[in-house]
Write a protein that holds these residues in place. Sequence first.
Motif, mmCIF file in Angstrom:
data_model
loop_
_atom_site.group_PDB
_atom_site.id
_atom_site.type_symbol
_atom_site.label_atom_id
_atom_site.label_comp_id
_atom_site.label_asym_id
_atom_site.label_seq_id
_atom_site.Cartn_x
_atom_site.Cartn_y
_atom_site.Cartn_z
ATOM 1 N N HIS A 128 124.697 78.817 63.260
ATOM 2 C CA HIS A 128 125.108 79.304 61.934
ATOM 3 C C HIS A 128 126.067 78.278 61.340
ATOM 4 O O HIS A 128 126.866 77.671 62.065
ATOM 5 C CB HIS A 128 125.724 80.706 61.998
ATOM 6 C CG HIS A 128 126.984 80.852 62.782
ATOM 7 N ND1 HIS A 128 128.227 80.611 62.241
ATOM 8 C CD2 HIS A 128 127.220 81.241 64.063
ATOM 9 C CE1 HIS A 128 129.157 80.853 63.149
ATOM 10 N NE2 HIS A 128 128.578 81.230 64.270
ATOM 11 N N ASP B 246 133.371 77.385 66.585
ATOM 12 C CA ASP B 246 132.434 78.452 66.150
ATOM 13 C C ASP B 246 131.892 78.134 64.783
ATOM 14 O O ASP B 246 132.363 78.634 63.797
ATOM 15 C CB ASP B 246 133.180 79.787 66.174
ATOM 16 C CG ASP B 246 132.278 80.962 65.877
ATOM 17 O OD1 ASP B 246 131.051 80.789 65.879
ATOM 18 O OD2 ASP B 246 132.795 82.057 65.629
ATOM 19 N N MET B 247 130.814 77.317 64.695
ATOM 20 C CA MET B 247 130.169 76.630 65.776
ATOM 21 C C MET B 247 129.637 75.286 65.340
ATOM 22 O O MET B 247 128.550 74.876 65.707
ATOM 23 C CB MET B 247 129.043 77.513 66.368
ATOM 24 C CG MET B 247 128.015 77.936 65.326
ATOM 25 S SD MET B 247 126.645 78.902 66.016
ATOM 26 C CE MET B 247 125.841 77.775 67.110
ATOM 27 N N GLU C 278 125.973 84.354 59.752
ATOM 28 C CA GLU C 278 126.071 84.992 61.067
ATOM 29 C C GLU C 278 127.331 85.839 61.138
ATOM 30 O O GLU C 278 127.344 86.915 61.719
ATOM 31 C CB GLU C 278 126.089 83.933 62.189
ATOM 32 C CG GLU C 278 125.963 84.521 63.602
ATOM 33 C CD GLU C 278 127.263 85.024 64.201
ATOM 34 O OE1 GLU C 278 127.209 85.851 65.152
ATOM 35 O OE2 GLU C 278 128.348 84.624 63.739
ATOM 36 N N GLU C 279 128.406 85.325 60.517
ATOM 37 C CA GLU C 279 129.692 86.027 60.602
ATOM 38 C C GLU C 279 129.683 87.357 59.845
ATOM 39 O O GLU C 279 130.567 88.174 60.030
ATOM 40 C CB GLU C 279 130.825 85.124 60.090
ATOM 41 C CG GLU C 279 130.990 83.826 60.876
ATOM 42 C CD GLU C 279 131.545 84.017 62.285
ATOM 43 O OE1 GLU C 279 131.766 85.174 62.688
ATOM 44 O OE2 GLU C 279 131.753 83.003 62.977
ATOM 45 N N GLU D 261 126.380 78.688 70.387
ATOM 46 C CA GLU D 261 127.659 79.383 70.169
ATOM 47 C C GLU D 261 128.638 78.948 71.266
ATOM 48 O O GLU D 261 128.236 78.532 72.353
ATOM 49 C CB GLU D 261 127.453 80.909 70.238
ATOM 50 C CG GLU D 261 126.749 81.504 69.021
ATOM 51 C CD GLU D 261 127.672 81.847 67.857
ATOM 52 O OE1 GLU D 261 128.869 81.460 67.883
ATOM 53 O OE2 GLU D 261 127.200 82.491 66.905
HETATM 54 ZN ZN LIG Z 1 129.658 81.957 65.885
#
Ligand SMILES: [Zn+2]
Length: 423
Positions: free
Chosen positions: A92, A123-124, A157-158, A186
Amino acid sequence: MTDPLTAAIDDRRAALIGLAQDLIRIPTLNPPGRNYRAICDYLAARLLAQGWEVEVIRAQGAPGDSDAFPRWNMVARMASGRAGDCVHFNSHHDVVEVGHGWTRDPFGGELDGDRIYGRGACDMKGGLAASLIAAEAFLATTPDWRGSIEISATADEESGGYGGVAWLAERGYFAPARVQHVIIPEPLHKDRICLGHRGVWWAEVETHGRIAHGSMPFLGDSAIRHMGAVLEEIEHHLYPLLATRQTAMPVVPPQARQSTLNINSIHGGEAEPPEGYTGLPAPCVADRCRIVLDRRFLIEEAVDDVKAELRAVLDRVQSRRPGFSYTIRDLFEVQPTQTDRGAPIVRSTAAAIERVLGQVADYVVSPGTYDQKHIDRIGRLQNCIAYGPGLLHLAHQPDEWVGVQDMIDSAKVMALVLQDLLS
Ligand SMILES: [Zn+2]
Protein backbone atom coordinates in the motif's frame (compact mmCIF):
# COMPACT_ATOMS: atom_id res chain seq x y z
CA MET A 1 26.72 -15.87 1.10
CA THR A 2 27.77 -14.53 -2.27
CA ASP A 3 26.11 -15.40 -5.52
CA PRO A 4 25.29 -13.11 -8.47
CA LEU A 5 21.72 -12.47 -7.32
CA THR A 6 22.39 -11.42 -3.73
CA ALA A 7 25.54 -9.57 -4.83
CA ALA A 8 23.34 -7.62 -7.27
CA ILE A 9 21.27 -6.47 -4.29
CA ASP A 10 24.33 -5.39 -2.32
CA ASP A 11 25.35 -3.43 -5.43
CA ARG A 12 22.01 -1.63 -5.33
CA ARG A 13 22.31 -0.43 -1.74
CA ALA A 14 22.48 3.26 -2.70
CA ALA A 15 19.61 2.82 -5.16
CA LEU A 16 17.50 1.16 -2.47
CA ILE A 17 18.17 3.98 0.00
CA GLY A 18 17.40 6.62 -2.63
CA LEU A 19 14.20 4.88 -3.68
CA ALA A 20 12.91 4.55 -0.11
CA GLN A 21 13.76 8.23 0.52
CA ASP A 22 11.96 9.37 -2.64
CA LEU A 23 8.84 7.40 -1.66
CA ILE A 24 8.83 8.81 1.89
CA ARG A 25 9.15 12.34 0.49
CA ILE A 26 5.80 11.99 -1.30
CA PRO A 27 3.33 12.60 1.57
CA THR A 28 0.55 10.16 0.72
CA LEU A 29 -1.51 10.96 3.81
CA ASN A 30 -4.67 8.98 4.38
CA PRO A 31 -7.14 10.27 5.28
CA PRO A 32 -7.89 12.14 3.13
CA GLY A 33 -5.71 10.46 0.44
CA ARG A 34 -3.14 12.99 -0.74
CA ASN A 35 -0.61 12.66 -3.59
CA TYR A 36 -1.77 9.19 -4.66
CA ARG A 37 -1.35 10.14 -8.31
CA ALA A 38 2.13 11.53 -7.66
CA ILE A 39 3.43 8.34 -6.06
CA CYS A 40 1.86 6.15 -8.77
CA ASP A 41 3.39 8.33 -11.50
CA TYR A 42 6.79 8.21 -9.79
CA LEU A 43 6.74 4.40 -9.67
CA ALA A 44 5.27 4.12 -13.16
CA ALA A 45 8.07 6.25 -14.63
CA ARG A 46 10.74 4.09 -13.00
CA LEU A 47 9.19 0.80 -14.09
CA LEU A 48 8.24 1.94 -17.63
CA ALA A 49 11.85 2.91 -18.20
CA GLN A 50 12.83 -0.67 -17.36
CA GLY A 51 10.32 -2.15 -19.78
CA TRP A 52 7.47 -3.06 -17.43
CA GLU A 53 3.86 -2.85 -18.60
CA VAL A 54 2.29 -0.31 -16.26
CA GLU A 55 -1.29 0.63 -15.48
CA VAL A 56 -2.23 3.59 -13.29
CA ILE A 57 -5.82 2.98 -12.36
CA ARG A 58 -8.30 5.13 -10.45
CA ALA A 59 -10.73 3.23 -8.21
CA GLN A 60 -13.59 5.31 -9.54
CA GLY A 61 -16.57 5.28 -7.20
CA ALA A 62 -14.80 3.38 -4.41
CA PRO A 63 -15.43 4.56 -0.85
CA GLY A 64 -13.32 7.71 -0.34
CA ASP A 65 -12.82 8.33 -4.08
CA SER A 66 -13.58 11.89 -5.21
CA ASP A 67 -12.25 14.37 -7.74
CA ALA A 68 -10.51 16.18 -4.90
CA PHE A 69 -8.95 12.94 -3.57
CA PRO A 70 -8.97 10.31 -6.31
CA ARG A 71 -7.93 6.77 -5.33
CA TRP A 72 -5.03 5.95 -7.68
CA ASN A 73 -3.35 2.55 -7.89
CA MET A 74 -0.34 1.38 -9.86
CA VAL A 75 0.00 -2.15 -11.22
CA ALA A 76 3.11 -3.16 -13.16
CA ARG A 77 3.75 -6.45 -14.91
CA MET A 78 6.87 -7.93 -16.45
CA ALA A 79 6.33 -11.09 -18.49
CA SER A 80 9.20 -13.35 -19.47
CA GLY A 81 7.45 -14.71 -22.54
CA ARG A 82 7.97 -18.22 -21.12
CA ALA A 83 5.21 -20.17 -19.40
CA GLY A 84 5.28 -20.10 -15.62
CA ASP A 85 3.72 -18.70 -12.48
CA CYS A 86 3.14 -15.07 -11.58
CA VAL A 87 4.61 -13.68 -8.35
CA HIS A 88 2.94 -10.48 -7.20
CA PHE A 89 4.34 -7.99 -4.65
CA ASN A 90 1.59 -5.79 -3.24
CA SER A 91 2.35 -2.72 -1.15
CA HIS A 92 0.00 0.00 0.00
CA HIS A 93 1.30 3.47 -0.79
CA ASP A 94 -0.79 5.39 1.74
CA VAL A 95 0.46 6.45 5.17
CA VAL A 96 -1.34 7.49 8.34
CA GLU A 97 -1.31 10.98 9.81
CA VAL A 98 1.92 12.33 11.28
CA GLY A 99 0.74 12.92 14.86
CA HIS A 100 2.83 14.59 17.55
CA GLY A 101 6.23 13.90 19.08
CA TRP A 102 8.49 13.85 16.02
CA THR A 103 12.14 14.90 16.28
CA ARG A 104 12.76 14.28 12.53
CA ASP A 105 11.09 15.70 9.46
CA PRO A 106 8.26 13.20 8.83
CA PHE A 107 8.57 13.65 5.06
CA GLY A 108 12.31 14.30 4.88
CA GLY A 109 13.47 10.71 4.33
CA GLU A 110 16.48 11.51 6.51
CA LEU A 111 19.23 8.87 6.55
CA ASP A 112 21.04 8.60 9.89
CA GLY A 113 23.39 5.66 10.31
CA ASP A 114 21.46 2.54 9.30
CA ARG A 115 18.05 4.18 9.62
CA ILE A 116 15.82 6.08 7.24
CA TYR A 117 13.22 8.17 9.07
CA GLY A 118 9.78 9.27 7.99
CA ARG A 119 6.08 8.59 8.09
CA GLY A 120 5.60 5.37 6.14
CA ALA A 121 9.30 4.39 6.35
CA CYS A 122 8.48 0.97 7.78
CA ASP A 123 4.73 0.93 7.00
CA MET A 124 5.44 0.34 4.22
CA LYS A 125 7.52 2.32 1.76
CA GLY A 126 10.67 0.49 2.89
CA GLY A 127 9.00 -2.79 1.92
CA LEU A 128 7.79 -1.38 -1.38
CA ALA A 129 11.32 -0.19 -2.20
CA ALA A 130 12.80 -3.57 -1.21
CA SER A 131 10.40 -5.44 -3.50
CA LEU A 132 11.28 -3.23 -6.48
CA ILE A 133 15.01 -3.68 -5.92
CA ALA A 134 14.51 -7.44 -5.50
CA ALA A 135 12.70 -7.66 -8.84
CA GLU A 136 15.24 -5.41 -10.60
CA ALA A 137 18.19 -7.46 -9.31
CA PHE A 138 16.49 -10.72 -10.28
CA LEU A 139 15.75 -9.51 -13.82
CA ALA A 140 19.29 -8.22 -14.26
CA THR A 141 20.91 -11.51 -13.24
CA THR A 142 18.45 -14.15 -14.51
CA PRO A 143 18.09 -13.96 -18.30
CA ASP A 144 16.31 -17.29 -18.70
CA TRP A 145 13.57 -16.84 -16.10
CA ARG A 146 9.99 -17.88 -16.76
CA GLY A 147 6.50 -16.72 -15.81
CA SER A 148 5.83 -13.15 -14.76
CA ILE A 149 6.33 -10.66 -11.96
CA GLU A 150 3.86 -8.04 -10.82
CA ILE A 151 4.35 -5.10 -8.48
CA SER A 152 1.45 -3.06 -7.24
CA ALA A 153 1.26 0.06 -5.11
CA THR A 154 -2.29 0.42 -3.88
CA ALA A 155 -4.42 2.96 -2.08
CA ASP A 156 -6.21 3.09 1.22
CA GLU A 157 -4.93 0.03 3.12
CA GLU A 158 -4.94 2.22 6.22
CA SER A 159 -8.65 2.88 5.76
CA GLY A 160 -9.76 -0.62 4.79
CA GLY A 161 -8.33 -1.07 1.29
CA TYR A 162 -11.64 -0.55 -0.54
CA GLY A 163 -10.13 1.95 -2.98
CA GLY A 164 -7.08 -0.28 -3.43
CA VAL A 165 -6.70 -4.05 -3.23
CA ALA A 166 -10.43 -4.73 -2.78
CA TRP A 167 -11.26 -2.70 -5.88
CA LEU A 168 -8.55 -4.42 -7.94
CA ALA A 169 -9.50 -7.88 -6.63
CA GLU A 170 -13.11 -7.30 -7.70
CA ARG A 171 -11.79 -6.65 -11.19
CA GLY A 172 -9.78 -9.84 -11.40
CA TYR A 173 -6.31 -8.50 -10.60
CA PHE A 174 -5.78 -11.19 -7.93
CA ALA A 175 -7.65 -13.99 -9.68
CA PRO A 176 -5.80 -17.31 -9.33
CA ALA A 177 -5.65 -17.58 -13.14
CA ARG A 178 -3.61 -14.36 -13.27
CA VAL A 179 -1.56 -14.42 -10.04
CA GLN A 180 -0.34 -17.53 -8.23
CA HIS A 181 1.82 -16.15 -5.38
CA VAL A 182 1.48 -12.93 -3.38
CA ILE A 183 3.90 -11.28 -0.97
CA ILE A 184 2.71 -8.19 0.89
CA PRO A 185 5.88 -6.48 2.22
CA GLU A 186 4.26 -5.16 5.43
CA PRO A 187 6.72 -4.54 8.32
CA LEU A 188 6.61 -7.94 10.00
CA HIS A 189 10.40 -8.10 10.16
CA LYS A 190 12.92 -9.83 7.94
CA ASP A 191 12.93 -13.17 9.76
CA ARG A 192 9.16 -13.64 10.07
CA ILE A 193 6.51 -14.90 7.71
CA CYS A 194 3.03 -13.62 8.45
CA LEU A 195 0.47 -16.22 7.45
CA GLY A 196 -2.69 -14.21 8.02
CA HIS A 197 -4.74 -12.40 10.61
CA ARG A 198 -7.53 -12.74 13.16
CA GLY A 199 -11.13 -11.92 12.31
CA VAL A 200 -12.90 -8.64 13.04
CA TRP A 201 -16.43 -7.70 13.92
CA TRP A 202 -17.35 -4.07 14.59
CA ALA A 203 -20.79 -3.33 15.96
CA GLU A 204 -22.66 -0.42 17.43
CA VAL A 205 -24.89 -1.11 20.42
CA GLU A 206 -27.49 1.42 21.43
CA THR A 207 -29.54 1.46 24.62
CA HIS A 208 -32.82 3.34 24.59
CA GLY A 209 -34.21 5.67 27.26
CA ARG A 210 -36.76 8.44 27.62
CA ILE A 211 -35.90 12.13 27.91
CA ALA A 212 -37.12 14.09 30.93
CA HIS A 213 -36.09 17.06 33.06
CA GLY A 214 -32.88 16.36 34.95
CA SER A 215 -34.47 17.53 38.20
CA MET A 216 -37.08 14.76 37.92
CA PRO A 217 -35.15 11.85 36.44
CA PHE A 218 -37.83 9.43 37.69
CA LEU A 219 -40.09 10.79 34.92
CA GLY A 220 -37.63 9.61 32.31
CA ASP A 221 -35.46 6.55 31.76
CA SER A 222 -31.68 6.94 31.48
CA ALA A 223 -30.09 5.24 28.50
CA ILE A 224 -26.70 5.89 30.12
CA ARG A 225 -27.61 3.88 33.23
CA HIS A 226 -28.80 1.07 30.96
CA MET A 227 -25.48 1.19 29.13
CA GLY A 228 -23.70 1.14 32.48
CA ALA A 229 -25.38 -2.18 33.19
CA VAL A 230 -24.25 -3.47 29.79
CA LEU A 231 -20.65 -2.43 30.45
CA GLU A 232 -20.75 -4.10 33.85
CA GLU A 233 -21.98 -7.34 32.31
CA ILE A 234 -19.23 -7.14 29.67
CA GLU A 235 -16.61 -6.40 32.35
CA HIS A 236 -17.57 -9.18 34.73
CA HIS A 237 -18.73 -11.92 32.38
CA LEU A 238 -17.62 -11.36 28.79
CA TYR A 239 -14.00 -10.26 29.33
CA PRO A 240 -13.14 -13.24 31.58
CA LEU A 241 -14.73 -15.58 29.05
CA LEU A 242 -12.76 -14.11 26.12
CA ALA A 243 -9.53 -14.48 28.09
CA THR A 244 -10.09 -18.24 28.31
CA ARG A 245 -10.39 -18.61 24.55
CA GLN A 246 -6.94 -19.27 23.09
CA THR A 247 -5.98 -19.83 19.48
CA ALA A 248 -3.52 -22.21 17.89
CA MET A 249 -2.66 -19.39 15.43
CA PRO A 250 0.83 -17.97 16.19
CA VAL A 251 -0.50 -14.44 16.72
CA VAL A 252 2.00 -11.78 17.77
CA PRO A 253 2.17 -10.27 20.29
CA PRO A 254 1.19 -13.36 22.32
CA GLN A 255 -1.37 -11.38 24.35
CA ALA A 256 -3.41 -11.32 21.15
CA ARG A 257 -3.64 -15.13 21.06
CA GLN A 258 -7.01 -14.83 22.77
CA SER A 259 -10.27 -13.30 21.66
CA THR A 260 -10.22 -9.58 22.39
CA LEU A 261 -12.74 -6.79 22.67
CA ASN A 262 -12.15 -3.07 22.58
CA ILE A 263 -14.82 -0.51 23.43
CA ASN A 264 -13.95 2.03 20.79
CA SER A 265 -16.23 4.85 21.86
CA ILE A 266 -19.19 5.78 24.01
CA HIS A 267 -21.66 8.55 23.39
CA GLY A 268 -24.74 9.24 25.46
CA GLY A 269 -27.21 11.99 26.23
CA GLU A 270 -26.70 15.53 25.13
CA ALA A 271 -24.18 16.07 22.33
CA GLU A 272 -20.86 17.77 23.08
CA PRO A 273 -21.37 21.57 22.89
CA PRO A 274 -20.04 23.25 19.76
CA GLU A 275 -16.55 24.73 19.98
CA GLY A 276 -16.67 28.18 21.52
CA TYR A 277 -19.90 27.60 23.44
CA THR A 278 -19.42 29.07 26.89
CA GLY A 279 -22.81 28.29 28.46
CA LEU A 280 -23.88 25.45 30.71
CA PRO A 281 -25.41 22.15 29.57
CA ALA A 282 -29.18 21.68 29.77
CA PRO A 283 -30.60 19.29 32.40
CA CYS A 284 -31.87 16.25 30.51
CA VAL A 285 -32.17 12.53 31.09
CA ALA A 286 -30.27 10.70 28.34
CA ASP A 287 -32.65 9.13 25.86
CA ARG A 288 -29.95 7.20 24.06
CA CYS A 289 -26.45 5.88 24.56
CA ARG A 290 -24.24 4.18 22.00
CA ILE A 291 -21.01 2.24 22.11
CA VAL A 292 -18.91 0.97 19.23
CA LEU A 293 -17.31 -2.41 19.85
CA ASP A 294 -14.27 -3.85 18.09
CA ARG A 295 -14.26 -7.60 18.58
CA ARG A 296 -11.28 -9.56 17.24
CA PHE A 297 -11.97 -13.24 16.89
CA LEU A 298 -9.98 -16.39 16.32
CA ILE A 299 -9.93 -18.86 13.47
CA GLU A 300 -11.48 -21.33 15.94
CA GLU A 301 -14.52 -19.06 16.40
CA ALA A 302 -17.42 -18.57 13.99
CA VAL A 303 -18.57 -15.01 13.43
CA ASP A 304 -22.20 -16.01 14.03
CA ASP A 305 -21.26 -17.35 17.48
CA VAL A 306 -19.35 -14.15 18.23
CA LYS A 307 -22.46 -12.12 17.42
CA ALA A 308 -24.76 -14.45 19.36
CA GLU A 309 -22.48 -14.19 22.39
CA LEU A 310 -22.87 -10.42 22.53
CA ARG A 311 -26.61 -10.69 22.03
CA ALA A 312 -26.72 -13.10 24.98
CA VAL A 313 -24.94 -10.50 27.14
CA LEU A 314 -27.56 -7.91 26.21
CA ASP A 315 -30.43 -10.35 26.72
CA ARG A 316 -29.18 -11.19 30.23
CA VAL A 317 -29.19 -7.50 31.11
CA GLN A 318 -32.66 -7.17 29.62
CA SER A 319 -34.01 -10.07 31.67
CA ARG A 320 -33.22 -8.30 34.95
CA ARG A 321 -33.65 -4.61 34.09
CA PRO A 322 -37.16 -3.22 33.66
CA GLY A 323 -37.48 -0.93 30.67
CA PHE A 324 -34.21 -2.08 29.08
CA SER A 325 -34.13 -2.27 25.32
CA TYR A 326 -31.33 -2.18 22.80
CA THR A 327 -30.42 -2.36 19.14
CA ILE A 328 -27.28 -3.75 17.51
CA ARG A 329 -25.99 -2.47 14.19
CA ASP A 330 -23.35 -4.40 12.24
CA LEU A 331 -20.63 -2.07 10.98
CA PHE A 332 -17.92 -4.27 9.53
CA GLU A 333 -16.68 -7.82 9.53
CA VAL A 334 -13.67 -9.70 8.19
CA GLN A 335 -13.12 -13.44 8.43
CA PRO A 336 -9.85 -14.70 9.91
CA THR A 337 -7.41 -16.09 7.39
CA GLN A 338 -4.30 -18.21 7.64
CA THR A 339 -2.25 -19.47 4.71
CA ASP A 340 -1.11 -23.07 5.06
CA ARG A 341 2.53 -23.55 6.09
CA GLY A 342 2.92 -25.98 3.23
CA ALA A 343 1.82 -23.41 0.62
CA PRO A 344 4.47 -22.75 -2.07
CA ILE A 345 5.00 -19.08 -1.18
CA VAL A 346 5.50 -19.96 2.50
CA ARG A 347 7.98 -22.76 1.82
CA SER A 348 9.93 -20.71 -0.68
CA THR A 349 10.16 -17.68 1.64
CA ALA A 350 11.15 -19.84 4.61
CA ALA A 351 13.99 -21.41 2.60
CA ALA A 352 15.17 -17.98 1.45
CA ILE A 353 15.17 -16.61 5.02
CA GLU A 354 17.33 -19.52 6.08
CA ARG A 355 19.79 -18.87 3.26
CA VAL A 356 20.05 -15.13 3.81
CA LEU A 357 19.90 -14.93 7.59
CA GLY A 358 21.16 -18.38 8.56
CA GLN A 359 18.20 -18.90 10.85
CA VAL A 360 14.89 -20.68 10.78
CA ALA A 361 11.94 -18.46 9.86
CA ASP A 362 9.37 -17.58 12.47
CA TYR A 363 5.71 -17.98 11.55
CA VAL A 364 3.35 -15.34 12.84
CA VAL A 365 -0.21 -14.17 12.47
CA SER A 366 -1.19 -10.52 12.71
CA PRO A 367 -3.57 -9.37 15.46
CA GLY A 368 -5.19 -6.92 13.01
CA THR A 369 -6.16 -7.29 9.39
CA TYR A 370 -4.42 -5.97 6.30
CA ASP A 371 -4.99 -6.30 2.57
CA GLN A 372 -4.62 -10.11 2.61
CA LYS A 373 -8.32 -10.18 3.56
CA HIS A 374 -9.34 -8.93 0.11
CA ILE A 375 -6.91 -11.18 -1.77
CA ASP A 376 -8.29 -14.15 0.15
CA ARG A 377 -12.01 -13.34 0.15
CA ILE A 378 -12.51 -11.51 -3.17
CA GLY A 379 -9.52 -12.80 -5.11
CA ARG A 380 -9.93 -16.40 -3.81
CA LEU A 381 -6.14 -16.66 -3.68
CA GLN A 382 -4.84 -18.57 -0.66
CA ASN A 383 -1.14 -18.56 -1.51
CA CYS A 384 -0.44 -15.19 0.12
CA ILE A 385 1.77 -13.96 2.96
CA ALA A 386 3.01 -10.74 4.48
CA TYR A 387 6.79 -10.50 4.56
CA GLY A 388 8.90 -7.37 4.68
CA PRO A 389 11.45 -5.20 6.50
CA GLY A 390 10.67 -3.02 9.49
CA LEU A 391 9.47 -3.44 13.03
CA LEU A 392 5.71 -3.57 13.43
CA HIS A 393 5.70 -1.63 16.69
CA LEU A 394 7.23 1.41 14.90
CA ALA A 395 4.29 1.65 12.51
CA HIS A 396 2.10 4.72 13.06
CA GLN A 397 4.57 6.02 15.73
CA PRO A 398 6.52 9.30 15.84
CA ASP A 399 10.08 9.01 14.43
CA GLU A 400 9.08 5.93 12.41
CA TRP A 401 12.12 4.45 10.68
CA VAL A 402 13.23 1.48 8.59
CA GLY A 403 16.66 -0.16 8.78
CA VAL A 404 18.76 -0.12 5.61
CA GLN A 405 20.31 -3.53 6.32
CA ASP A 406 16.83 -4.93 7.03
CA MET A 407 15.68 -3.68 3.63
CA ILE A 408 18.76 -5.22 1.98
CA ASP A 409 18.23 -8.57 3.69
CA SER A 410 14.54 -8.76 2.94
CA ALA A 411 15.16 -7.71 -0.67
CA LYS A 412 17.56 -10.68 -0.89
CA VAL A 413 14.87 -12.97 0.50
CA MET A 414 12.31 -11.67 -2.02
CA ALA A 415 14.80 -12.05 -4.88
CA LEU A 416 15.57 -15.65 -3.85
CA VAL A 417 11.84 -16.36 -3.82
CA LEU A 418 11.64 -15.14 -7.41
CA GLN A 419 14.62 -17.32 -8.29
CA ASP A 420 12.99 -20.33 -6.67
CA LEU A 421 9.53 -19.87 -8.17
CA LEU A 422 10.41 -18.43 -11.59
CA SER A 423 13.59 -20.10 -12.77
ZN1 LIG B 1 0.81 -1.16 6.43
